[in-house]
Motif scaffolding. Structure first.
Motif, PDB file in Angstrom:
ATOM      1  N   PHE A  81      -2.177  -7.333   9.492  1.00  0.00           N
ATOM      2  CA  PHE A  81      -1.882  -8.669   8.920  1.00  0.00           C
ATOM      3  C   PHE A  81      -1.063  -8.675   7.628  1.00  0.00           C
ATOM      4  N   ASN A  82      -1.014  -7.606   6.876  1.00  0.00           N
ATOM      5  CA  ASN A  82      -0.459  -7.674   5.534  1.00  0.00           C
ATOM      6  C   ASN A  82       0.637  -6.622   5.366  1.00  0.00           C
ATOM      7  N   HIS A  83       1.894  -7.075   5.467  1.00  0.00           N
ATOM      8  CA  HIS A  83       2.980  -6.083   5.419  1.00  0.00           C
ATOM      9  C   HIS A  83       3.137  -5.488   4.028  1.00  0.00           C
ATOM     10  N   THR A  84       2.660  -6.213   3.007  1.00  0.00           N
ATOM     11  CA  THR A  84       2.747  -5.675   1.644  1.00  0.00           C
ATOM     12  C   THR A  84       1.913  -4.399   1.525  1.00  0.00           C
ATOM     13  N   LEU A  85       0.756  -4.414   2.176  1.00  0.00           N
ATOM     14  CA  LEU A  85      -0.078  -3.203   2.142  1.00  0.00           C
ATOM     15  C   LEU A  85       0.608  -2.053   2.875  1.00  0.00           C
ATOM     16  N   GLY A 106       5.751 -11.470  11.420  1.00  0.00           N
ATOM     17  CA  GLY A 106       7.067 -11.816  11.959  1.00  0.00           C
ATOM     18  C   GLY A 106       8.059 -10.669  11.831  1.00  0.00           C
ATOM     19  N   PRO A 107       9.175 -10.797  12.581  1.00  0.00           N
ATOM     20  CA  PRO A 107      10.173  -9.715  12.648  1.00  0.00           C
ATOM     21  C   PRO A 107      10.764  -9.341  11.288  1.00  0.00           C
ATOM     22  N   GLU A 112      11.274  -5.167   7.139  1.00  0.00           N
ATOM     23  CA  GLU A 112      11.117  -4.695   5.761  1.00  0.00           C
ATOM     24  C   GLU A 112      10.314  -3.387   5.733  1.00  0.00           C
ATOM     25  N   VAL A 113       9.244  -3.348   6.519  1.00  0.00           N
ATOM     26  CA  VAL A 113       8.411  -2.133   6.584  1.00  0.00           C
ATOM     27  C   VAL A 113       9.236  -0.977   7.154  1.00  0.00           C
ATOM     28  N   ILE A 114       9.998  -1.283   8.191  1.00  0.00           N
ATOM     29  CA  ILE A 114      10.778  -0.219   8.829  1.00  0.00           C
ATOM     30  C   ILE A 114      11.833   0.334   7.882  1.00  0.00           C
ATOM     31  N   LEU A 159      11.734  -4.109  20.045  1.00  0.00           N
ATOM     32  CA  LEU A 159      11.925  -4.594  18.671  1.00  0.00           C
ATOM     33  C   LEU A 159      12.259  -3.418  17.748  1.00  0.00           C
ATOM     34  N   MET A 160      11.514  -2.326  17.889  1.00  0.00           N
ATOM     35  CA  MET A 160      11.774  -1.139  17.063  1.00  0.00           C
ATOM     36  C   MET A 160      13.206  -0.648  17.286  1.00  0.00           C
ATOM     37  N   GLU A 161      13.590  -0.590  18.553  1.00  0.00           N
ATOM     38  CA  GLU A 161      14.927  -0.069  18.870  1.00  0.00           C
ATOM     39  C   GLU A 161      16.019  -1.003  18.341  1.00  0.00           C
TER      40      GLU A 161
END
Ligand code: SF4
Length: 427
Positions: A81-85, A106-107, A112-114, A159-161
């Protein structure tokens, strides 16, 4: 059919034909460093190749820095749930981050994480859970839950690709064993990335181990699966690791530590074999070599199916015997069987893996065995051997009959066959 791609979680290769990696997850509050580190060391000692820790709060992400620095095995940060983490976990040096792109916001947030993962060379574990599939797959989930899971996983991979990221493994979790098997079989055909296998929320140590052994064992026997986690309802994460190893050892996929063989016991048993087997199993945990040790409840079969064991014991009411590779070593009182067994094992290692045999003691043991053997007794082992031999004979007779009938029977279907009721594979 190992995955085509390989990733590295810390120094552990996953996929691409690497040995199936064993992982587990700590049960402690991650930010409680003494408790978390103690559990990580315990699971590493039990044979975990990789450990995952939950990161639900800022203080857990903060604690990751120390955990990663001190852990003897690579650490995966588990984020929901938390992309900041997720960003903080990557910055803290986590060797891998687990997230489900469908629940991370969301994408854009996934992207951002990727971007940060790519910058740090951090692989991801991405995946889907049967309980949280995207809304557009809800009807499909109702109609065909396996296809819904696989579609969600394939969409995640796409999505990753699209984001140009290929340093990931994929998991698809279901509480259903048949769905776990069917969905992973399909997914393995559709994507080249390493697969993380697990039956989620499998249950207690007893039922969860069995469900996992059936589900994961079936897939692993097909060559599907690159890393496994056994999910058990226990605070002792090392139990998950032990079960994972038993599955891998049973399939001869990896070797670790001794293999204990024990007969199921029957009415011929004359000593407390439950306690003896438990004690042998407990003491064997101190050994790392893949030695095979057997415990037989009686000597009526002779050494029988335990002939290949490196060491073994069998006993009667008062006396028992220690043997090695099918040969009696010595006769000892039943109460001392376990102690004497381990003395022999230790002598074997002290002598550079050479069995130490005293001929006088061996002769004494052979005489005891001859007295206690009964070649005419219909034991479970002998009945099984007779059944196996009978099946083998049937199969040979079938093969001979098939080969005799083949030229004349070629082109015939079953109805036209000269032998009523026999099946023909050609038509
Ligand atoms: S007959 Fe076989 S199953 Fe029964 S106690 Fe002896 S070894 Fe065990």
């Amino acid at each position: 059919m190992a995955s085509q791609r390989q990733i590295h979680v810390g120094g552990v290769p996953v996929g691409g034909g690497a040995p199936v990696a064993v992982q587990t997850m700590t049960k402690t509050e991650t930010a409680n460093l003494p408790a978390t580190m103690a559990q990580i060391r315990t699971v590493a000692d039990a044979g975990a190749d990789i450990v995952r820790v939950a990161v639900p709060r800022e203080q857990d992400a903060e604690a990751l820095k120390t955990i990663v620095a001190e852990s003897p095995i690579p650490v995966i940060a588990d984020i929901h749930f938390n992309h900041t983490l997720a960003l903080k976990a990557i910055e803290a040096g986590a060797h891998c981050v687990r997230l489900n792109p469908g629940n991370i916001g969301g994408p854009d947030k996934v992207a951002e994480v990727i971007a940060l993962a790519r910058q740090h060379g951090t692989p991801l574990r991405v995946g889907v859970n049967s309980g949280s599939l995207p809304k557009h797959l809800r009807q499909l989930e109702y109609d065909n839950p396996v296809e819904a899971l696989v579609t969600a996983a394939v969409e995640t991979v796409a999505l990753m690709e699209r984001l140009g990221f290929e340093d990931f493994k994929v998991s698809m979790k279901s509480t259903s064993v048949p769905n776990t098997i069917a969905s992973n079989r399909l997914l393995a055909e559709r994507i080249p990335y390493p697969l993380h296998l697990g039956v989620t929320e499998a249950g207690t140590k007893w039922s969860g181990s069995l469900k996992s052994a059936v589900g994961l064992g079936t897939l692993l026997a097909d060559g599907i699966g690159d890393t496994i986690r056994i999910s058990l309802s226990t605070f002792h994460a090392e139990e998950e690791v032990k079960v994972a190893w038993e599955i891998l050892k049973a399939l001869k996929l990896r070797e670790r530590g001794p293999d204990l063989i024990a007969c199921p016991t029957c009415g011929r048993l004359q000593f407390d074999m439950d306690s003896v087997v438990a004690e042998v199993e407990r003491r064997l945990e101190a050994y790392e070599d893949p030695i095979e040790v057997s415990v037989l409840g009686c000597a009526v079969n002779g050494i029988g199916e335990a002939r290949h064991a490196d060491f073994g014991i069998t006993g009667a009411k008062d006396m028992g015997m220690i043997y090695s590779k099918g040969e009696p070593l010595k006769k000892v009182p039943t109460a001392q069987l376990v102690d004497e067994l381990f003395k022999e094992i230790d002598r074997y290692y002290a002598a550079g893996k050479t069995v130490q045999r005293d001929e006088a003691q061996a002769a004494d043991a052979r005489a005891w065995l001859a007295e206690n053997e009964d070649a005419t007794a219909m034991t479970p082992e002998r009945i099984a051997a007779l059944e196996a031999a009978a099946e083998q004979e049937d199969a040979s007779a079938d093969a001979v009959l098939d080969s005799m009938l083949a030229p004349a029977g070629a082109g015939l279907d079953e109805a036209e066959s000269p032998v009523a009721g026999r099946r023909f594979t050609r038509s």
